[in-house]
Design a protein around this motif. Structure first.
Motif, PDB file in Angstrom:
ATOM      1  N   ASN A 155       0.797 -18.601   2.431  1.00 18.96           N
ATOM      2  CA  ASN A 155       1.116 -18.416   3.854  1.00 18.96           C
ATOM      3  C   ASN A 155       1.228 -16.949   4.205  1.00 18.96           C
ATOM      4  OD1 ASN A 155       1.184 -20.945   4.971  1.00 18.96           O
ATOM      5  ND2 ASN A 155       3.326 -21.327   4.509  1.00 18.96           N
ATOM      6  N   TYR A 156       1.913 -16.205   3.328  1.00 12.96           N
ATOM      7  CA  TYR A 156       2.084 -14.780   3.586  1.00 12.96           C
ATOM      8  C   TYR A 156       0.729 -14.064   3.577  1.00 12.96           C
ATOM      9  CZ  TYR A 156       3.199  -9.876   3.085  1.00 12.96           C
ATOM     10  OH  TYR A 156       3.239  -8.517   3.280  1.00 12.96           O
ATOM     11  N   ILE A 157      -0.073 -14.364   2.552  1.00 10.04           N
ATOM     12  CA  ILE A 157      -1.392 -13.711   2.438  1.00 10.04           C
ATOM     13  C   ILE A 157      -2.235 -14.025   3.670  1.00 10.04           C
ATOM     14  CG2 ILE A 157      -3.559 -13.679   1.138  1.00 10.04           C
ATOM     15  CD1 ILE A 157      -1.859 -14.216  -1.397  1.00 10.04           C
ATOM     16  N   ASN A 158      -2.179 -15.260   4.086  1.00 10.91           N
ATOM     17  CA  ASN A 158      -2.951 -15.708   5.242  1.00 10.91           C
ATOM     18  C   ASN A 158      -2.534 -14.983   6.516  1.00 10.91           C
ATOM     19  OD1 ASN A 158      -4.981 -17.504   5.874  1.00 10.91           O
ATOM     20  ND2 ASN A 158      -3.528 -18.932   6.807  1.00 10.91           N
ATOM     21  N   ARG A 159      -1.217 -14.848   6.701  1.00 12.58           N
ATOM     22  CA  ARG A 159      -0.714 -14.311   7.980  1.00 12.58           C
ATOM     23  C   ARG A 159      -0.700 -12.797   8.027  1.00 12.58           C
ATOM     24  NH1 ARG A 159       4.365 -14.574   9.065  1.00 12.58           N
ATOM     25  NH2 ARG A 159       4.994 -15.112   6.948  1.00 12.58           N
ATOM     26  N   LYS A 160      -0.391 -12.169   6.881  1.00  7.08           N
ATOM     27  CA  LYS A 160      -0.037 -10.749   6.941  1.00  7.08           C
ATOM     28  C   LYS A 160      -1.015  -9.801   6.254  1.00  7.08           C
ATOM     29  CE  LYS A 160       3.709 -10.885   9.291  1.00  7.08           C
ATOM     30  NZ  LYS A 160       3.886 -10.107  10.516  1.00  7.08           N
ATOM     31  N   VAL A 161      -1.801 -10.309   5.343  1.00 10.46           N
ATOM     32  CA  VAL A 161      -2.655  -9.404   4.570  1.00 10.46           C
ATOM     33  C   VAL A 161      -3.999  -9.247   5.285  1.00 10.46           C
ATOM     34  CG1 VAL A 161      -3.857  -9.075   2.378  1.00 10.46           C
ATOM     35  CG2 VAL A 161      -1.545 -10.022   2.401  1.00 10.46           C
ATOM     36  N   PRO A 162      -4.456  -7.992   5.467  1.00 11.65           N
ATOM     37  CA  PRO A 162      -5.766  -7.794   6.106  1.00 11.65           C
ATOM     38  C   PRO A 162      -6.862  -8.515   5.330  1.00 11.65           C
ATOM     39  CG  PRO A 162      -4.626  -5.693   5.819  1.00 11.65           C
ATOM     40  CD  PRO A 162      -3.809  -6.720   5.103  1.00 11.65           C
ATOM     41  N   VAL A 163      -7.891  -8.953   6.044  1.00 11.72           N
ATOM     42  CA  VAL A 163      -8.971  -9.748   5.452  1.00 11.72           C
ATOM     43  C   VAL A 163      -9.573  -9.072   4.210  1.00 11.72           C
ATOM     44  CG1 VAL A 163     -11.332 -10.526   5.884  1.00 11.72           C
ATOM     45  CG2 VAL A 163      -9.572 -10.944   7.578  1.00 11.72           C
ATOM     46  N   ASP A 164      -9.755  -7.736   4.296  1.00  9.12           N
ATOM     47  CA  ASP A 164     -10.401  -7.010   3.185  1.00  9.12           C
ATOM     48  C   ASP A 164      -9.598  -7.071   1.897  1.00  9.12           C
ATOM     49  OD1 ASP A 164     -11.565  -4.281   5.302  1.00  9.12           O
ATOM     50  OD2 ASP A 164     -12.323  -6.307   4.913  1.00  9.12           O
ATOM     51  N   ASN A 165      -8.285  -7.269   2.034  1.00  4.84           N
ATOM     52  CA  ASN A 165      -7.427  -7.197   0.845  1.00  4.84           C
ATOM     53  C   ASN A 165      -6.966  -8.546   0.338  1.00  4.84           C
ATOM     54  OD1 ASN A 165      -7.609  -4.486   1.228  1.00  4.84           O
ATOM     55  ND2 ASN A 165      -5.579  -4.249   2.127  1.00  4.84           N
ATOM     56  N   LYS A 166      -7.348  -9.631   1.015  1.00  3.36           N
ATOM     57  CA  LYS A 166      -6.787 -10.940   0.656  1.00  3.36           C
ATOM     58  C   LYS A 166      -7.069 -11.309  -0.802  1.00  3.36           C
ATOM     59  CE  LYS A 166      -6.807 -13.271   5.184  1.00  3.36           C
ATOM     60  NZ  LYS A 166      -5.473 -13.029   5.644  1.00  3.36           N
ATOM     61  N   TRP A 167      -8.303 -11.065  -1.254  1.00  2.00           N
ATOM     62  CA  TRP A 167      -8.663 -11.507  -2.603  1.00  2.00           C
ATOM     63  C   TRP A 167      -7.833 -10.810  -3.672  1.00  2.00           C
ATOM     64  CZ3 TRP A 167     -10.752 -15.895  -3.555  1.00  2.00           C
ATOM     65  CH2 TRP A 167     -11.610 -16.476  -2.610  1.00  2.00           C
ATOM     66  N   GLU A 168      -7.483  -9.538  -3.451  1.00  2.00           N
ATOM     67  CA  GLU A 168      -6.723  -8.837  -4.492  1.00  2.00           C
ATOM     68  C   GLU A 168      -5.282  -9.328  -4.569  1.00  2.00           C
ATOM     69  OE1 GLU A 168      -7.324  -4.797  -3.223  1.00  2.00           O
ATOM     70  OE2 GLU A 168      -5.289  -4.654  -2.440  1.00  2.00           O
ATOM     71  N   TYR A 169      -4.803  -9.960  -3.498  1.00  2.00           N
ATOM     72  CA  TYR A 169      -3.478 -10.573  -3.555  1.00  2.00           C
ATOM     73  C   TYR A 169      -3.537 -11.937  -4.242  1.00  2.00           C
ATOM     74  CZ  TYR A 169      -1.058  -7.128  -0.713  1.00  2.00           C
ATOM     75  OH  TYR A 169      -0.478  -5.966  -0.273  1.00  2.00           O
ATOM     76  N   MET A 170      -4.669 -12.618  -4.057  1.00  2.00           N
ATOM     77  CA  MET A 170      -4.828 -13.932  -4.718  1.00  2.00           C
ATOM     78  C   MET A 170      -5.094 -13.725  -6.216  1.00  2.00           C
ATOM     79  SD  MET A 170      -5.232 -16.355  -2.126  1.00  2.00           S
ATOM     80  CE  MET A 170      -6.669 -17.388  -2.140  1.00  2.00           C
ATOM     81  N   PHE A 171      -5.911 -12.742  -6.540  1.00  2.00           N
ATOM     82  CA  PHE A 171      -6.264 -12.457  -7.936  1.00  2.00           C
ATOM     83  C   PHE A 171      -6.043 -10.972  -8.212  1.00  2.00           C
ATOM     84  CE2 PHE A 171      -7.815 -16.630  -8.418  1.00  2.00           C
ATOM     85  CZ  PHE A 171      -8.532 -16.953  -7.279  1.00  2.00           C
ATOM     86  N   PRO A 172      -4.824 -10.608  -8.612  1.00  2.00           N
ATOM     87  CA  PRO A 172      -4.500  -9.188  -8.819  1.00  2.00           C
ATOM     88  C   PRO A 172      -5.437  -8.467  -9.801  1.00  2.00           C
ATOM     89  CG  PRO A 172      -2.504 -10.498  -8.823  1.00  2.00           C
ATOM     90  CD  PRO A 172      -3.639 -11.466  -8.784  1.00  2.00           C
TER      91      PRO A 172
END
Lengths: 206, 385
Positions: free
Chosen positions: B145-162
């Motif tokens: 939910n946090y990644i979806n709402r707050k993380v810019p699109v370009d950075n989403k994958w690095e939050y899902m897979f560090p």
């Protein structure tokens, strides 16, 4: 008998599974008694009815494991598929030990390796039976083996998918665990039937 | 032979992909990862047995340097954990509360106010601070939910897979071995010894005078940043909807002219919380009552050392133990043994830091292999104040 070692091996594998079932029943009985007695004032007279089934379950598990190893060891002399199954038994045991002795992500990773190894042991055991059936021109057992592998792999896939659901829907794991258990039990029964029929087929004096 | 070939090829292909996936997971978890004390703290939380914690503390470094769960258990018998991360954002606090609800059901959640007291909302988009907390959370609906709402699109994958962000860390491997080993040991052990506590062995000396003695009389208020205030309202609404027992605290600080505005924002927060029916204990304003000595009990302006932490822990733990909302759960023998070990390690850590500070040495002390090795030389007997 065309495959005497194969027959001896599959026979032991079947016996191993039956002993495992008894072991599970003993463990369940011990658990029920443990829950029952924990609700009363602690009384030493309740201890034997918990401890004895527990010890019996443990001993039966060890015997079942040894029978499985010996069975695969014998059967692999008549078909190579059992050789792979034999190797993956050790992979599974090693992974289980690491998983048990650790925590967190490490434990989860090795627990997954153990489960996959268990599946591979079953798949290769059934493939070995399929080979025997093919060589003996037994189309019925061949079909049985095919179905067993497909259902076993499907049950595993369902279990993997359902285990991801609690990530999105917290506290649903208990309900889903029940569903997964039923699926896996069904696959296990089909596996057992295939093993039993293979015994009969290999016992034929042709 | 067609069916057998098909099955064996499928199994081999599946095993290959599984091996690749497991290798990536192992690399991401233990090698190519920004492991620090925040990682050990957050991960350690998820290794606690489900529903085994009586209280969970949430916040930033203010709380993980101030409260000693091992000491609280030893003196008052309740279990607690510090689910905290360096400069955690207010969104991080909300996610932490949701994670606590998802994995534990403590009778009390204690939130340190720091995340809501910044003068602006810049901390909310500070990548380093966001990563320090969210990288260490397991995959869950709250993290998504946090990644979806707050993380810019370009950075989403690095939050899902560090691993995508940290794959280059292999060049720094020799320097990271200590923390990698600490991380690995944590997983092997299955629990952490300090339940998130961390400190620095240092006595802060400053020419700038402390204004702590004035704080009990300070009634001035400064408005909270609008975004942080809204996040606070969201947190309060969530707490009410889920019937959570949440109390807010403000840990003692060495307050100076430069940080005085935070005190006024803390007063404002107190007013807001009172209006909405929540308890707020601004211990910062009453540090003398707790016995905090400005000349001895801090290691910098924002954090207490072990001398201050033990006083604060005793004070707060006693208050919590007398709180009707705190329910102390039953523990198994194994858990009791573990918590005895936690208390013993905390006592050793206190003596270790005391030794360092007496000798004029400055050193960080946390749950890593170097510190834990050093603690073996110290007594684990309870600390008498």
């Amino acid at each position: 008998m065309r495959f005497p070692k194969g027959y001896a091996g599959v026979n032991k594998l079947f016996a191993s599974e039956i002993i495992n079932i008894f072991s599970s029943v003993m463990f369940f009985v011990a658990s029920v008694f443990a829950v029952f007695s924990s609700q009363r004032i602690v009384n030493p007279q309740y201890l034997p009815i918990i401890v004895i089934p527990l010890i019996a379950a443990g001993l039966m598990s060890v015997v079942a494991f040894i029978l499985q190893l010996v069975g695969l060891g014998q059967a692999k002399k008549d078909d190579q598929m059992f050789k792979t199954a034999f190797a993956f038994v050790f992979v599974g045991v090693a992974a289980s030990v690491v998983s048990f002795m650790s925590g967190g992500t490490l434990s989860n990773i090795f627990s997954s390796i153990s489960e996959v190894s268990s599946l591979i042991v079953s798949v290769y055991t059934i493939l070995g039976i399929y080979n025997f059936a093919e060589k003996m021109d037994n189309a019925s057992i061949m079909l049985n083996a095919k179905i067993t592998i497909i259902i076993g792999a499907s049950a595993f896939a369902v279990a993997v998918i359902l285990r991801m659901v609690p990530v999105f829907f917290p506290r649903t794991e208990y309900m889903l665990d029940l569903f997964v258990s039923v699926t896996e039990l069904t696959a296990y029964i089909i596996f057992l039937i295939c093993l039993g029929r293979a015994r009969g087929m290999l016992a034929e004096k042709k | 032979m067609k069916f057998q070939n098909y099955v064996t090829r499928t199994v081999k292909t599946a095993c290959f992909f599984l091996a690749v996936m497991m290798s990536c997971l192992l690399l991401q978890q233990y090698v190519l990862r920004n492991v620090d004390h925040n990682s050990l703290r957050v991960e350690g939380f998820y290794q606690e047995e489900r529903d085994s914690l009586d209280a969970v503390f949430i916040g930033a470094s203010d709380i993980y340097t101030s409260f000693m769960p091992g000491r609280a258990y030893e003196k008052y018998g309740f279990t607690s954990y510090l689910l905290a991360s360096e400069s955690i954002t207010s969104e991080g606090v909300i996610t932490a509360v949701k994670e606590v609800v998802r994995t534990q059901h403590p009778s009390l959640i204690i939130i340190e106010a720091n995340a809501f007291l910044y003068g602006d909302s810049d901390n909310e988009t500070n990548e380093a601070h966001v990563h320090k907390f969210f990288d260490n959370l397991p995959f869950s609906i709250n993290k998504l939910n946090y990644i979806n709402r707050k993380v810019p699109v370009d950075n989403k994958w690095e939050y899902m897979f560090p691993l995508i962000k940290y794959h280059g860390l292999w060049t720094e491997l020799p320097d990271r071995v200590n923390m990698m080993q600490s991380n690995f040991n944590l997983d092997l052990r299955g629990y952490n010894y300090l339940k998130g506590f961390r400190t620095t062995a240092k006595v802060f000396k400053s020419d700038t005078p402390s204004l702590n003695s004035q704080l009990p009389y300070e009634t001035g208020e400064l408005d909270l940043d609008p975004e942080l205030q809204q996040n606070l309202f969201d947190l309060l609404d969530y707490s009410k909807e889920n019937n959570l027992n949440v109390i807010f605290v403000r840990a003692p600080h060495y307050v100076t002219k430069d940080t005085y505005d935070r005190v006024k924002r803390s007063n404002k927060m107190e007013s807001i919380l009172e209006e909405r029916g929540f308890d707020y204990y601004a211990f910062e304003n009453y540090s003398e009552l707790i016995g905090i000595d400005d000349s001895r009990d801090f290691y910098n302006e924002d954090h207490m050392n072990v001398y201050g932490a033990i006083k604060f822990t005793d004070f707060l733990a006693e208050g919590l133990a007398n709180d009707d909302d705190l329910k102390i759960g039953e523990q198994s023998e194994a858990q009791q043994e573990m918590w005895k070990e936690v208390s013993a390690t905390t006592n050793r850590l206190y003596r270790y830091c005391d030794d360092l500070m007496t000798n004029g040495e400055e050193k960080g002390a946390q749950e890593d292999v170097i510190t834990l090795d050093a603690l073996e030389n110290y007594s684990d007997a309870p600390i008498e104040r």
